[in-house]
Scaffold this active site. Structure first.
Site, PDB file in Angstrom:
ATOM      1  N   CYS A 395     -27.048  20.688 -39.449  1.00 56.98           N
ATOM      2  CA  CYS A 395     -26.530  19.479 -38.936  1.00 56.98           C
ATOM      3  C   CYS A 395     -25.124  19.386 -40.588  1.00 56.98           C
ATOM      4  O   CYS A 395     -25.876  18.725 -40.814  1.00 56.98           O
ATOM      5  CB  CYS A 395     -27.795  18.615 -39.223  1.00 56.98           C
ATOM      6  SG  CYS A 395     -28.705  18.059 -38.082  1.00 56.98           S
ATOM      7  N   GLU A 396     -23.982  19.746 -39.993  1.00 63.90           N
ATOM      8  CA  GLU A 396     -22.910  19.915 -40.981  1.00 63.90           C
ATOM      9  C   GLU A 396     -21.410  19.730 -39.709  1.00 63.90           C
ATOM     10  O   GLU A 396     -21.546  21.163 -38.783  1.00 63.90           O
ATOM     11  CB  GLU A 396     -23.349  20.407 -41.665  1.00 63.90           C
ATOM     12  CG  GLU A 396     -22.501  20.228 -43.141  1.00 63.90           C
ATOM     13  CD  GLU A 396     -23.005  20.866 -44.150  1.00 63.90           C
ATOM     14  OE1 GLU A 396     -24.608  20.641 -44.918  1.00 63.90           O
ATOM     15  OE2 GLU A 396     -21.977  21.676 -45.181  1.00 63.90           O
TER      16      GLU A 396
END
Ligand code: LLP
Length: 490
Positions: A395-396
């Site tokens: 999640c980046e």
């Protein structure tokens, strides 16, 4: 097929997007008659079936060959210039007992920088006398352990550490050979180097402070001064930075000879390798010859004898032996404006290919903006090539695996994707970000594959949280599974 305006200038639209550029793949890499990639004689499909993905594959023959080459390059160059060289494998690049054995077979010593790395090297059975111990903040217990097992040398990084080690050797009544790490003011990276009076970084003593530190070592019965150590950076392509640094360090080395022996000069590691076809590193033999010749010239100028030499290659031994295999999960086309500021908008498509790993198994793109390449591993394809960005599952948005690559346009979920040159600073820098278990490392040779670093199971991660009762969880899963079976569901 045509070039995508979003592609960087260095990325060439390939004539064949199945091709395996020899500068970035292990020598053994090839496609079989069905177009499936094999490394070390092991098929990517078979490896993924047996060990799952993501998977780090290390080609044993490639690592052994590169260790042999480095040994021959540095010892050969030293011999031609009337001296000897010790070659340490810098374990920080990738360390496990198996790799220690491979490099030891090639005649290399091993450099470690923590208790953990030291224990791995010892467990592999290498003679402790062939271990060098580095680091800018070794703890007292790390130093005690290193002295107790009899490591060949400890590279002192500060005056505080010097006194700590002196106290330990006095207590144990032993003599420990030591080097003093100096900061030559030279910092080199890839094509260029920067030379300042003082480099602004944490490692080593300045050239001015190192002289008094050596004088102090010479007063102590428990420390034996072996020489100066200098490491100017990593992924260096040319000789010039090493030459400048050697010249500065030899100035001090020559001055120190007035008061006692200075048998060795350790010039560290940092020898660059190709990550993409845009990288053109100097071959290791040429680099070794250039550096040793530069040291010989600098010694001749000062009228001092050529010291014994030491080097610490890490990446150049293990980098190209590593190939990471991922499975493609999703694919998404995003329209992006490729126009420069002020130009008329020029829409272009960037295809995002998401794989089942990412910055947790290779942090280098996120950490250093490192560039990689990729190929479909489970088949070949004769579709035209399209520009893609390979991204991970974290999640980046900076979770990039390969920033820019041309891959066949029919790339699809379920394809295996292989990323070469992941042998150095990937597995050892891996993390559990987003509670993702770290993948195994598998050595391949003559068609056989064996685990050399075990992969983590989700259970290994959950077990670290004292709030999770693994026993109860297992029981619940079993109950849930039998309930599902009762309902006749899969
Ligand atoms: N010797 C010393 C004292 C070092 O600090 C290093 C690397 C080496 C030898 C080995 O350098 P090599 O031959 O592998 O370039 N994580 C970064 C690289 C960090 C290098 C740290 N020191 C990366 O992935 O690019």
């Amino acid at each position: 097929m045509s070039a995508n305006p979003l592609a960087p200038e260095w990325l060439v639209l390939p004539a064949d997007a199945n091709g395996l550029a020899p500068e970035v793949w292990p020598r053994s890499a090839r496609r079989d008659e069905d177009g499936v990639l094999a490394v070390g004689g092991a098929s990517a499909i078979a490896l993924a079936e047996e060990f799952g993905t993501p998977l780090m594959v290390l080609d044993e023959a490639e690592v052994r060959r590169r260790a042999d080459e480095a040994f021959a390059a540095f010892t050969g160059a030293a011999q031609r210039h009337g001296t000897t060289a010790r070659v340490y494998y810098a374990g920080k690049a990738f360390l496990c007992t198996e790799v220690v054995r491979w490099v030891a077979d090639a005649g290399l010593a091993v450099d470690v920088c923590t208790r953990g790395e030291l224990e791995i090297a010892l467990a592999a059975g290498i003679d402790p006398g062939r271990i060098g111990f580095h680091g800018n903040n070794k703890s007292v217990s790390e130093l005690e352990r290193a002295v107790a097992v009899g490591v060949g040398s400890i590279v002192l990084d500060s005056r505080i550490e010097l006194e700590r080690l002196a106290a330990i050797t006095e207590r144990l009544g032993v003599v420990q050979p030591v080097f003093v790490r100096v900061n030559s003011g030279v910092h080199a990276e890839t094509h260029s180097f920067l030379a300042t009076a003082h480099e602004d970084q944490k490692f080593g003593l300045t050239l001015e402070d190192a002289g008094p530190a050596v004088a102090r070592i010479r007063e102590l019965d428990g420390l034996e001064f072996r020489g100066l150590h200098c490491h100017i950076g990593s992924q260096i392509f040319g000789v010039s930075g090493f030459r400048e640094s050697a010249s500065r360090v030899l100035e001090l080395h020559a001055a120190l000879l007035a008061d006692g022996p200075v048998p060795v000069l350790n010039l560290g590691g940092g020898f660059g390798i190709a990550y993409t076809s845009a990288d053109v590193p100097t071959p290791i033999a040429e680099l070794a010859e250039g550096i040793v010749a530069a040291v010989a010239e600098e010694c001749a100028v000062r009228g001092i004898p050529m010291p014994q030499l030491a080097f610490e290659p890490g990446r150049s031994i293990v980098g190209t032996g590593g190939v990471t295999i991922y499975e493609v999960g999703t694919i998404k086309d995003v329209v992006v404006d490729a126009a420069a500021d002020g130009e008329t908008p020029r829409p272009a498509v960037r295809r995002y290919v998401s794989v089942d790993g990412g910055m947790s198994d290779n942090a280098r793109p996120a950490l250093y903006g490192a560039q990689y390449s990729a190929r479909i591993a489970s088949r070949d394809s004769h579709e035209p090539a399209e520009l893609v960005r390979v991204v991970g599952k974290h999640c980046e948005s900076g979770d990039i695996v390969v920033d820019n690559e041309y891959l066949p346009a029919d790339i699809t979920p379920g394809d295996l994707l292989a990323v070469p040159v992941t042998g150095a600073y990937c597995a050892v820098l891996s993390s559990n970000y987003n509670a993702v278990p770290r993948p195994p490392v598998v050595a391949v040779q003559d068609g056989h594959a064996r685990v050399i670093v075990r992969g983590e199971r989700l259970e290994d991660l959950l077990a670290r949280d004292p709030g999770i009762d693994l026993g109860a969880q297992r029981e619940r899963h079993t109950t849930e599974r039998s309930a599902t079976a009762d309902r006749g569901e899969a």
